[in-house]
Design an enzyme around this catalytic site. Structure first.
Site, PDB file in Angstrom:
ATOM      1  CE  LYS A 173      10.222 -27.723 -53.499  1.00  0.00           C
ATOM      2  NZ  LYS A 173      10.909 -27.499 -52.230  1.00  0.00           N
ATOM      3  CD  GLU A 248      -3.383 -37.517 -51.295  1.00  0.00           C
ATOM      4  OE1 GLU A 248      -4.075 -37.241 -50.310  1.00  0.00           O
ATOM      5  OE2 GLU A 248      -3.744 -38.316 -52.182  1.00  0.00           O
ATOM      6  CB  CYS A 282      -2.215 -34.012 -43.457  1.00  0.00           C
ATOM      7  SG  CYS A 282      -1.721 -35.691 -43.883  1.00  0.00           S
ATOM      8  CD  GLU A 384      -3.701 -27.947 -42.741  1.00  0.00           C
ATOM      9  OE1 GLU A 384      -3.235 -27.224 -43.628  1.00  0.00           O
ATOM     10  OE2 GLU A 384      -3.604 -29.184 -42.738  1.00  0.00           O
TER      11      GLU A 384
HETATM   12  P1  NDP Z   1       3.537 -26.258 -48.810  1.00  0.00           P
HETATM   13  O1  NDP Z   1       2.362 -26.316 -49.714  1.00  0.00           O
HETATM   14  O2  NDP Z   1       4.020 -24.939 -48.359  1.00  0.00           O
HETATM   15  O3  NDP Z   1       4.790 -26.981 -49.464  1.00  0.00           O
HETATM   16  C1  NDP Z   1       4.764 -28.311 -49.955  1.00  0.00           C
HETATM   17  C2  NDP Z   1       5.869 -28.469 -50.998  1.00  0.00           C
HETATM   18  O4  NDP Z   1       5.551 -27.668 -52.142  1.00  0.00           O
HETATM   19  C3  NDP Z   1       7.241 -27.998 -50.514  1.00  0.00           C
HETATM   20  O5  NDP Z   1       8.241 -28.808 -51.080  1.00  0.00           O
HETATM   21  C4  NDP Z   1       7.280 -26.585 -51.059  1.00  0.00           C
HETATM   22  O6  NDP Z   1       8.575 -26.067 -51.178  1.00  0.00           O
HETATM   23  C5  NDP Z   1       6.630 -26.787 -52.419  1.00  0.00           C
HETATM   24  N1  NDP Z   1       6.106 -25.573 -53.033  1.00  0.00           N
HETATM   25  C6  NDP Z   1       5.835 -24.371 -52.446  1.00  0.00           C
HETATM   26  N2  NDP Z   1       5.377 -23.497 -53.366  1.00  0.00           N
HETATM   27  C7  NDP Z   1       5.350 -24.150 -54.553  1.00  0.00           C
HETATM   28  C8  NDP Z   1       4.968 -23.796 -55.883  1.00  0.00           C
HETATM   29  N3  NDP Z   1       4.521 -22.578 -56.169  1.00  0.00           N
HETATM   30  N4  NDP Z   1       5.059 -24.720 -56.859  1.00  0.00           N
HETATM   31  C9  NDP Z   1       5.488 -25.967 -56.584  1.00  0.00           C
HETATM   32  N5  NDP Z   1       5.894 -26.372 -55.346  1.00  0.00           N
HETATM   33  C10 NDP Z   1       5.816 -25.474 -54.344  1.00  0.00           C
HETATM   34  O7  NDP Z   1       3.171 -27.199 -47.582  1.00  0.00           O
HETATM   35  P2  NDP Z   1       4.014 -27.429 -46.276  1.00  0.00           P
HETATM   36  O8  NDP Z   1       5.378 -27.912 -46.623  1.00  0.00           O
HETATM   37  O9  NDP Z   1       3.857 -26.210 -45.428  1.00  0.00           O
HETATM   38  O10 NDP Z   1       3.242 -28.673 -45.622  1.00  0.00           O
HETATM   39  C11 NDP Z   1       2.158 -28.536 -44.789  1.00  0.00           C
HETATM   40  C12 NDP Z   1       0.873 -28.795 -45.540  1.00  0.00           C
HETATM   41  O11 NDP Z   1       0.893 -30.080 -46.127  1.00  0.00           O
HETATM   42  C13 NDP Z   1      -0.337 -28.790 -44.638  1.00  0.00           C
HETATM   43  O12 NDP Z   1      -1.361 -28.051 -45.232  1.00  0.00           O
HETATM   44  C14 NDP Z   1      -0.723 -30.251 -44.551  1.00  0.00           C
HETATM   45  O13 NDP Z   1      -2.074 -30.468 -44.278  1.00  0.00           O
HETATM   46  C15 NDP Z   1      -0.349 -30.735 -45.902  1.00  0.00           C
HETATM   47  N6  NDP Z   1      -0.181 -32.184 -45.897  1.00  0.00           N
HETATM   48  C16 NDP Z   1      -1.122 -32.962 -46.521  1.00  0.00           C
HETATM   49  C17 NDP Z   1      -1.028 -34.337 -46.477  1.00  0.00           C
HETATM   50  C18 NDP Z   1      -2.024 -35.220 -47.164  1.00  0.00           C
HETATM   51  O14 NDP Z   1      -1.728 -36.388 -47.359  1.00  0.00           O
HETATM   52  N7  NDP Z   1      -3.194 -34.739 -47.556  1.00  0.00           N
HETATM   53  C19 NDP Z   1       0.078 -35.000 -45.749  1.00  0.00           C
HETATM   54  C20 NDP Z   1       0.986 -34.081 -45.149  1.00  0.00           C
HETATM   55  C21 NDP Z   1       0.858 -32.717 -45.228  1.00  0.00           C
HETATM   56  P3  NDP Z   1       9.107 -25.096 -49.999  1.00  0.00           P
HETATM   57  O15 NDP Z   1       9.242 -25.936 -48.801  1.00  0.00           O
HETATM   58  O16 NDP Z   1      10.394 -24.614 -50.522  1.00  0.00           O
HETATM   59  O17 NDP Z   1       8.096 -24.002 -49.855  1.00  0.00           O
END
Ligand code: NDP
Length: 480
Positions: A173, A248, A282, A384
């Protein structure tokens, strides 16, 4: 208006609900396509397809798997312009960045793991005359891969490629905020001849599709990149089901600058590590720690260079910072800038929303922002923000620096700037993070372990770590 489709069992299909979600172009603040509003039924279909495909895919020779994944990699390269434009329109990032970084890296992810699997070997442990052990490393089954919006195709393929190379089938997803290049990837997989059901892409909301993937009893492994709060929710569901889990998560990375650094190299790289991709990486260094003697010189030059950055139309080659991914996220960043002022910070440059002219006037843009004068442990310096906002924090000595640098709940990465190598290694060893760059930033070797400590995640991606995660070891002991 274009309607994206799910990719299930080798076909592009409507969601079970027949409902769609608006997909925005953040550079104009307008809807430009529609995304399937999928639900548990779509995830079940995807899991059934993946389970059906698993016996054949997991027993396909590694040479054949490599050949198919290499075809996907080549097709990504051939479609560089189309994918880069799509990524920019969906996410708001400059086309030039998508073309130079995001899309080439997505092709490399497939290329890298397609060939890595050819060299992947398992262990054997001799017990002398008594006997010996050999360890099989078998694909786990159906892998669930969930990725965020900031580096959409780059991070999506960073999970999918090793999972498929290792012989798993995948239900994936992308973020519903940036689904377009994942959709284009499904077209590429069909063209590349990936067998039906090996990769399934289900679009939609995290709380429907994401949580159905996380809680599905026939998905024994979850690889997730995203926010720390979401990671905790996933862990809560996955842990009692004893799923393999790779998380991550977020970061609040220190960028540590000593007086004796190579100033020109440091300042140019610090502009990038602060504001690339609108600060929505990130690994961006959002807390800049400066040894006291270099503070004023750094501040003057950094502010001047930041003022020269162009915030603008992502399709313009002169643009340095494009649009913020969504209106919600823009408002979140602006609320942190307001908070910084309430906490006593002084804004040295930036701090405002930017309104462009012409057909971009409703787009979501923010000036690159530098703040000084905040306590190291205030909310602005510990939570963050994930936008083009950095703070400057002076330090006197290494102990104070490390106390402050290590004071957040995050521990993803750190950057250290000094020409004193003993000091660089000393700090690198004591900073609580998973990744350290000395005199550089985002210099990536895909063989290295990638991931964070503390609330930045659990497990490591990259190279052999990814192949180990996506396989299950089985030890076999033979008595002689
Ligand atoms: P989110 O945690 O909001 O979303 C990440 C993914 O999880 C999306 O596809 C989201 O869908 C999905 N999701 C949301 N809620 C659920 C749930 N309850 N169960 C399963 N999946 C779910 O993060 P963001 O998209 O806002 O990304 C930003 C974040 O990602 C920042 O905190 C950043 O630091 C982190 N990040 C970390 C990295 C690393 O390597 N450590 C690299 C890049 C980013 P939907 O979009 O529909 O909400």
């Amino acid at each position: 208006m274009q309607k994206l489709q799910n990719y299930i069992d080798g076909r592009l299909v409507e969601p079970a609900s027949k409902e769609y979600i608006d997909n925005y172009d953040p550079s104009k603040g307008e809807v430009y396509s529609l995304i399937p509003d999928s639900n548990e039924e779509d995830v079940n279909r995807a899991v059934n397809a993946a389970q059906k495909a698993f016996p054949a895919w997991s027993s396909t020779s590694v040479e054949k798997r490599c050949e198919i994944l290499m075809r996907i990699s080549s097709l990504i390269e051939q479609n560089l312009d189309k994918l880069a434009n799509a990524e920019s329109k969906d996410n708001g990032k400059p086309v030039s960045l998508a073309k130079a970084v995001d899309i080439p890296r997505a092709a490399t992810n497939f290329h890298f793991f397609a060939t890595a699997i050819l060299h992947y070997a398992s262990e054997s442990h001799s017990m002398g005359d008594l006997g010996f052990n050999y360890t099989l490393r078998e694909p786990v089954g159906v892998a669930g891969c969930i990725s965020p919006w900031n580096l959409p195709l780059y991070l999506f393929t960073w999970k999918i490629a090793p999972a498929l190379a290792a012989g798993n089938c995948v239900v994936a997803k992308p973020s519903e905020v940036t689904p377009m290049t994942a959709y284009l990837l499904s077209e590429i997989c069909i063209e590349a001849g990936l067998p039906n059901g090996v990769l399934n892409i289900v679009h939609g909301y995290g709380n429907k599709v994401g949580s159905s993937i996380t809680s599905h009893p026939d998905i024994p492994l979850i690889s997730f990149t995203g926010g720390t709060k979401t990671g905790a929710e996933i862990a809560k569901i996955a842990a009692p089901m004893f799923k393999k889990l790779s998380l991550e998560l977020g970061g609040k990375n220190p960028n540590i600058i000593f007086e004796d650094c190579d100033f020109d190299k440091m300042i140019d790289t610090t502009i990038k590590s602060s504001f690339s991709n609108q600060g929505e990486i990130c690994l961006c260094g959002s807390r800049i720690f400066l040894e006291k003697g270099i503070y004023e010189k750094f501040k003057t030059e950094f502010v001047t260079k930041t003022k020269n950055l162009v915030v603008g139309d992502p399709t313009d080659s002169k643009t340095n910072l494009g649009a913020i991914v969504s209106e919600d996220h823009m408002n979140k960043i602006l609320s942190y800038i307001k908070l910084a002022e309430e906490e006593g910070g002084t804004i040295l440059t930036g701090g405002n929303q930017v309104t462009l002219q012409g057909d971009h006037t409703n787009g979501w843009y923010i000036e690159p922002t530098i703040i000084q004068g905040l306590p190291y442990d205030c909310r602005t310096n510990t939570e963050e923000i994930f936008g083009p906002v950095v703070t400057l924090i002076p330090f006197d000595n290494e102990d104070d620096l490390l106390m402050m640098a290590n004071s957040t709940k995050y521990g993803l990465s750190a950057t250290i700037w000094t020409e004193n190598l003993s000091r660089a290694h000393r700090i690198a060893a004591r900073v609580h993070v998973g990744i350290v760059w000395i005199n550089c930033w985002l210099l990536r070797d895909l063989r290295t372990p990638f991931g964070g400590v503390k609330n930045s995640g659990v497990g490591r991606e990259g190279g052999v770590e990814a192949l180990r995660f996506f396989t299950e070891p089985k030890n076999i002991c033979l008595k002689l």
